[in-house]
Design an enzyme around this catalytic site. Structure first.
Site, PDB file in Angstrom:
ATOM      1  N   ASP A 151       3.405   9.501  -0.847  1.00 16.65           N
ATOM      2  CA  ASP A 151       2.239   8.736  -0.394  1.00 16.65           C
ATOM      3  C   ASP A 151       1.991   7.596  -1.367  1.00 16.65           C
ATOM      4  O   ASP A 151       2.082   7.793  -2.584  1.00 16.65           O
ATOM      5  CB  ASP A 151       1.007   9.656  -0.354  1.00 16.65           C
ATOM      6  CG  ASP A 151       0.077   9.338   0.797  1.00 16.65           C
ATOM      7  OD1 ASP A 151       0.066   8.172   1.236  1.00 16.65           O
ATOM      8  OD2 ASP A 151      -0.637  10.239   1.255  1.00 16.65           O
ATOM      9  N   HIS A 203       0.821  -1.226   0.000  1.00 18.14           N
ATOM     10  CA  HIS A 203       0.000   0.000   0.000  1.00 18.14           C
ATOM     11  C   HIS A 203       0.848   1.266   0.000  1.00 18.14           C
ATOM     12  O   HIS A 203       0.333   2.352  -0.214  1.00 18.14           O
ATOM     13  CB  HIS A 203      -0.931  -0.003   1.218  1.00 18.14           C
ATOM     14  CG  HIS A 203      -2.031  -1.020   1.121  1.00 18.14           C
ATOM     15  ND1 HIS A 203      -3.335  -0.700   0.835  1.00 18.14           N
ATOM     16  CD2 HIS A 203      -2.004  -2.377   1.250  1.00 18.14           C
ATOM     17  CE1 HIS A 203      -4.072  -1.795   0.810  1.00 18.14           C
ATOM     18  NE2 HIS A 203      -3.285  -2.829   1.062  1.00 18.14           N
TER      19      HIS A 203
HETATM   20  O1  LIG Z   1      -2.701   1.073  10.554  1.00 16.17           O
HETATM   21  P1  LIG Z   1      -2.076   2.414  10.862  1.00 16.17           P
HETATM   22  O2  LIG Z   1      -0.647   2.278  11.316  1.00 16.17           O
HETATM   23  O3  LIG Z   1      -2.924   3.227  11.812  1.00 16.17           O
HETATM   24  O4  LIG Z   1      -2.033   3.268   9.511  1.00 16.17           O
HETATM   25  C1  LIG Z   1      -3.160   3.411   8.643  1.00 16.17           C
HETATM   26  C2  LIG Z   1      -2.836   2.860   7.258  1.00 16.17           C
HETATM   27  O5  LIG Z   1      -1.832   3.699   6.702  1.00 16.17           O
HETATM   28  C3  LIG Z   1      -1.213   3.284   5.485  1.00 16.17           C
HETATM   29  O6  LIG Z   1      -2.089   3.519   4.391  1.00 16.17           O
HETATM   30  C4  LIG Z   1      -1.663   3.265   3.067  1.00 16.17           C
HETATM   31  O7  LIG Z   1      -2.699   2.623   2.365  1.00 16.17           O
HETATM   32  C5  LIG Z   1      -3.668   3.463   1.737  1.00 16.17           C
HETATM   33  C6  LIG Z   1      -4.650   2.542   0.992  1.00 16.17           C
HETATM   34  O8  LIG Z   1      -3.994   1.764   0.026  1.00 16.17           O
HETATM   35  C7  LIG Z   1      -2.965   4.418   0.780  1.00 16.17           C
HETATM   36  O9  LIG Z   1      -3.906   5.259   0.107  1.00 16.17           O
HETATM   37  C8  LIG Z   1      -1.979   5.280   1.570  1.00 16.17           C
HETATM   38  O10 LIG Z   1      -1.245   6.102   0.651  1.00 16.17           O
HETATM   39  C9  LIG Z   1      -1.005   4.417   2.340  1.00 16.17           C
HETATM   40  O11 LIG Z   1      -0.274   5.262   3.225  1.00 16.17           O
HETATM   41  C10 LIG Z   1      -0.745   1.841   5.610  1.00 16.17           C
HETATM   42  O12 LIG Z   1      -0.112   1.416   4.419  1.00 16.17           O
HETATM   43  C11 LIG Z   1      -1.852   0.916   6.049  1.00 16.17           C
HETATM   44  O13 LIG Z   1      -1.345  -0.409   6.207  1.00 16.17           O
HETATM   45  C12 LIG Z   1      -2.354   1.416   7.383  1.00 16.17           C
HETATM   46  O14 LIG Z   1      -3.394   0.590   7.860  1.00 16.17           O
HETATM   47  O1  LIG Z   2     -10.736  11.864  10.542  1.00 13.89           O
HETATM   48  C1  LIG Z   2     -10.567  11.078   9.615  1.00 13.89           C
HETATM   49  C2  LIG Z   2      -9.431  11.146   8.754  1.00 13.89           C
HETATM   50  C3  LIG Z   2      -9.304  10.231   7.730  1.00 13.89           C
HETATM   51  N1  LIG Z   2     -10.233   9.242   7.549  1.00 13.89           N
HETATM   52  C4  LIG Z   2     -10.109   8.273   6.441  1.00 13.89           C
HETATM   53  O2  LIG Z   2      -8.827   7.647   6.481  1.00 13.89           O
HETATM   54  C5  LIG Z   2      -8.445   7.296   5.165  1.00 13.89           C
HETATM   55  C6  LIG Z   2      -7.038   7.771   4.909  1.00 13.89           C
HETATM   56  O3  LIG Z   2      -6.535   7.101   3.790  1.00 13.89           O
HETATM   57  P1  LIG Z   2      -5.351   7.670   2.914  1.00 13.89           P
HETATM   58  O4  LIG Z   2      -5.121   6.712   1.823  1.00 13.89           O
HETATM   59  O5  LIG Z   2      -5.628   9.069   2.480  1.00 13.89           O
HETATM   60  O6  LIG Z   2      -4.087   7.734   3.894  1.00 13.89           O
HETATM   61  P2  LIG Z   2      -3.510   6.706   4.999  1.00 13.89           P
HETATM   62  O7  LIG Z   2      -3.946   7.265   6.313  1.00 13.89           O
HETATM   63  O8  LIG Z   2      -4.073   5.349   4.714  1.00 13.89           O
HETATM   64  O9  LIG Z   2      -2.021   6.804   4.838  1.00 13.89           O
HETATM   65  C7  LIG Z   2      -9.451   7.922   4.204  1.00 13.89           C
HETATM   66  O10 LIG Z   2     -10.355   6.942   3.755  1.00 13.89           O
HETATM   67  C8  LIG Z   2     -10.157   8.951   5.081  1.00 13.89           C
HETATM   68  O11 LIG Z   2     -11.506   9.210   4.718  1.00 13.89           O
HETATM   69  C9  LIG Z   2     -11.341   9.159   8.379  1.00 13.89           C
HETATM   70  O12 LIG Z   2     -12.205   8.291   8.205  1.00 13.89           O
HETATM   71  N2  LIG Z   2     -11.476  10.083   9.386  1.00 13.89           N
END
Ligand SMILES: O=P(O)(O)OC[C@H]1O[C@H](O[C@H]2O[C@H](CO)[C@@H](O)[C@H](O)[C@H]2O)[C@H](O)[C@@H](O)[C@@H]1O
Ligand SMILES: O=c1ccn([C@@H]2O[C@H](COP(=O)(O)OP(=O)(O)O)[C@@H](O)[C@H]2O)c(=O)[nH]1
Length: 477
Positions: free
Chosen positions: A380, A157
């Site tokens: 990202d 991801h």
């Molecule tokens: O599980 P956390 O440590 O709380 O973090 C939340 C997620 O963050 C990352 O998100 C990535 O995946 C998104 C969907 O493919 C993508 O849009 C974003 O750019 C990435 O940063 C992480 O890779 C996830 O595993 C986490 O659950």
């Molecule tokens: O207050 C918040 C902030 C973010 N999001 C959700 O968290 C996800 C963030 O995904 P993104 O790929 O932009 O970044 P990541 O946190 O996974 O790196 C999106 O679906 C947002 O709508 C949410 O539900 N509540």
């Protein structure tokens, strides 16, 4: 057809009524599991003082959710340590923030072994296994060591870094080589795929080859990026599968909530000012500090626009046990306060800062209210917020997305978003000004271009494409 087994660090467990959480990924993967039956395995999110007990299993229809608690030491070493203080910063090009420790690396492999040991007894011969993200890179290798010959796919991801960055990571070769145990590796963009193949070549351990029968792998996402690879004595496929959102459903949610409750109150509180919105986990990769600098520069460069705009930054806390994240919490709050102190008046606050998570419904309505969506990560994997912002817009009067060229989403949203370089404060400030003054016809044209792509290639399509490519080898066998 065999069952699907999904393994990820976090598991979106259904609510009491058996419905998965509202996030697009959870809904799409849940649907894929439901159709042929399956298992979703991962960390329960709970920590134990001593050794964790056996996993808990929750049955919902024909899906089993298998959840393992982890000890505090496991969480510190595997999640907070190696995953989020080594892999995350390095894969996001932040060598300066990487804190490598052998103990944490050992914990990372220990948890991957634990997951493998727990999974093996559940695997049946026809099952197909889909592993998600950087927390679990060595999982296929651990499964192969235990005699598992099933098809195993991996989706990353986050971005894959260029070789010079990757090779700065101790044990990079173990991480790189362990990926050869998968049958299919999915990346967010063709750039990530190129970087991965570049690493194999530079390391001299693999390269692209012609596919079996000269055939291509099935990738239906129009990126044209897919390849067969021979590395470390195995042949496997790798391709770009840019993750999507549940576009149609998110658009209809935004249209429904816009006139209600908190969103309506928020609109009233703006008193006619244009809303500029940013929504991000509080993570250094998201470029929040640079974005606030650019907004301040915009205010300085455009004095007539002061008091005509309001910026709302939503930034829920994230990974607070990791020191770099904790430090950011204070830094961003201080920065917002300083900008408000310097530019605010008795009637106007330039930045509203919300340091907690909002529901998807509220976010959908806020995106729709906004004239500008500021999505400016330094790096990202994809950035789903960018896609959600577009999906939420009113087709008759859409807002403008200002998007960092370093978000994975930029590959698909070119021609629609106003691109910015988040390291260039003046250029990002100009992009904000351009977005705010854009004529309606141009806004509509740009929005239609982006929305067309998001509707065509939504999360269901993404899930189906990956599964088709992963099962392709099963059919051939
Ligand atoms: O599980 P956390 O440590 O709380 O973090 C939340 C997620 O963050 C990352 O998100 C990535 O995946 C998104 C969907 O493919 C993508 O849009 C974003 O750019 C990435 O940063 C992480 O890779 C996830 O595993 C986490 O659950
Ligand atoms: O207050 C918040 C902030 C973010 N999001 C959700 O968290 C996800 C963030 O995904 P993104 O790929 O932009 O970044 P990541 O946190 O996974 O790196 C999106 O679906 C947002 O709508 C949410 O539900 N509540």
């Amino acid at each position: 057809m065999g069952r699907l087994i999904v393994v990820s660090n976090r598991v979106p467990v259904p609510d009491r009524n058996g419905n998965p959480p509202a996030g697009g990924l959870a809904v799409a993967v849940h649907a894929a599991l439901q159709s042929d039956g399956g298992i979703w395995m991962g960390w329960s999110g709970e920590t134990t003082e001593g050794e964790p007990g056996p996993p808990t299993v929750r049955q919902e229809g024909n899906i089993s959710y298998v959840l393992s608690d982890l000890s505090q030491t496991d969480v510190d070493e595997y999640y907070n340590g190696f995953a989020n203080r080594v892999l995350w910063p390095i894969f996001h090009l932040r060598l300066d923030l990487a804190e490598y420790a052998r103990r944490e690396m050992a914990g990372y492999f220990r948890v991957n072994r634990l997951f493998a040991e727990r999974l093996v007894p559940m695997i049946q011969p026809d099952d197909v296994i889909w592993v998600h993200d950087y927390h679990l890179i060595p999982l296929a290798d651990e499964l192969r060591k235990r005699g598992v010959t099933n098809r195993i796919g991996f989706f990353l991801h986050i971005p894959w870094p260029p070789a010079d960055i990757m090779f700065a990571m101790p044990i990079y070769d173990t991480i790189l080589r362990s990926l050869a145990s998968y049958d299919l590796i999915g990346f967010q963009t063709d750039y990530d795929l190129e970087n991965f193949i570049g690493c194999l070549r530079r390391e001299g351990c693999g390269d692209q080859i012609r596919g079996p029968d000269g055939g291509d792998i099935a990738v239906g996402n129009n990126t044209g990026a897919g390849s067969w690879i021979r590395a470390c004595g195995r042949d496997f496929a790798a391709a770009a599968f840019p993750i999507g959102i549940d576009t149609a459903r998110f658009a209809s949610l935004a249209a429904r909530v816009t006139a209600r409750g908190q969103v309506r109150d928020m609109r009233r509180s703006l008193e006619g000012r244009a809303l500029i919105i940013g929504v991000d986990r509080l993570d250094y990769s998201k470029g929040i500090a640079q974005r606030i600098d650019a907004y301040e520069r915009f205010l300085q460069n455009n004095p007539d626009d002061r008091e005509r705009v309001t910026m709302l930054q939503v930034a829920p806390k994230s990974r607070s046990d990791v020191p770099e994240y904790r430090a950011m919490q204070d830094a961003i709050a201080t920065q917002c306060g300083q900008v408000n102190g310097r530019h605010g008046t008795i009637n106007w606050v330039p930045i509203r800062y919300v340091n907690r998570s909002l529901s998807r419904a509220i976010l959908a309505g806020l995106y729709r209210e906004a004239r500008v969506g500021l999505v400016t990560p330094l790096r990202d994997g994809m950035n789903l917020v960018a896609k959600e912002f577009v999906a939420a817009q009113d087709p008759e009067d859409p807002g403008v997305l200002v998007l960092s060229r370093f978000a994975g989403a930029a590959r698909e949203l070119a021609g629609g978003a106003v691109f910015c370089n988040p390291y260039d404060t003046d250029q990002t400030a100009s992009a904000i000004a351009q977005a705010l003054s854009m004529p309606l016809a141009e806004r509509q044209e740009r929005w239609q271009r982006m929305m067309g792509r998001l509707l065509d290639y939504d999360i269901t399509h993404w899930c189906r494409d990956f599964m088709t490519a992963l099962r392709q080898g099963t059919d051939r066998a």
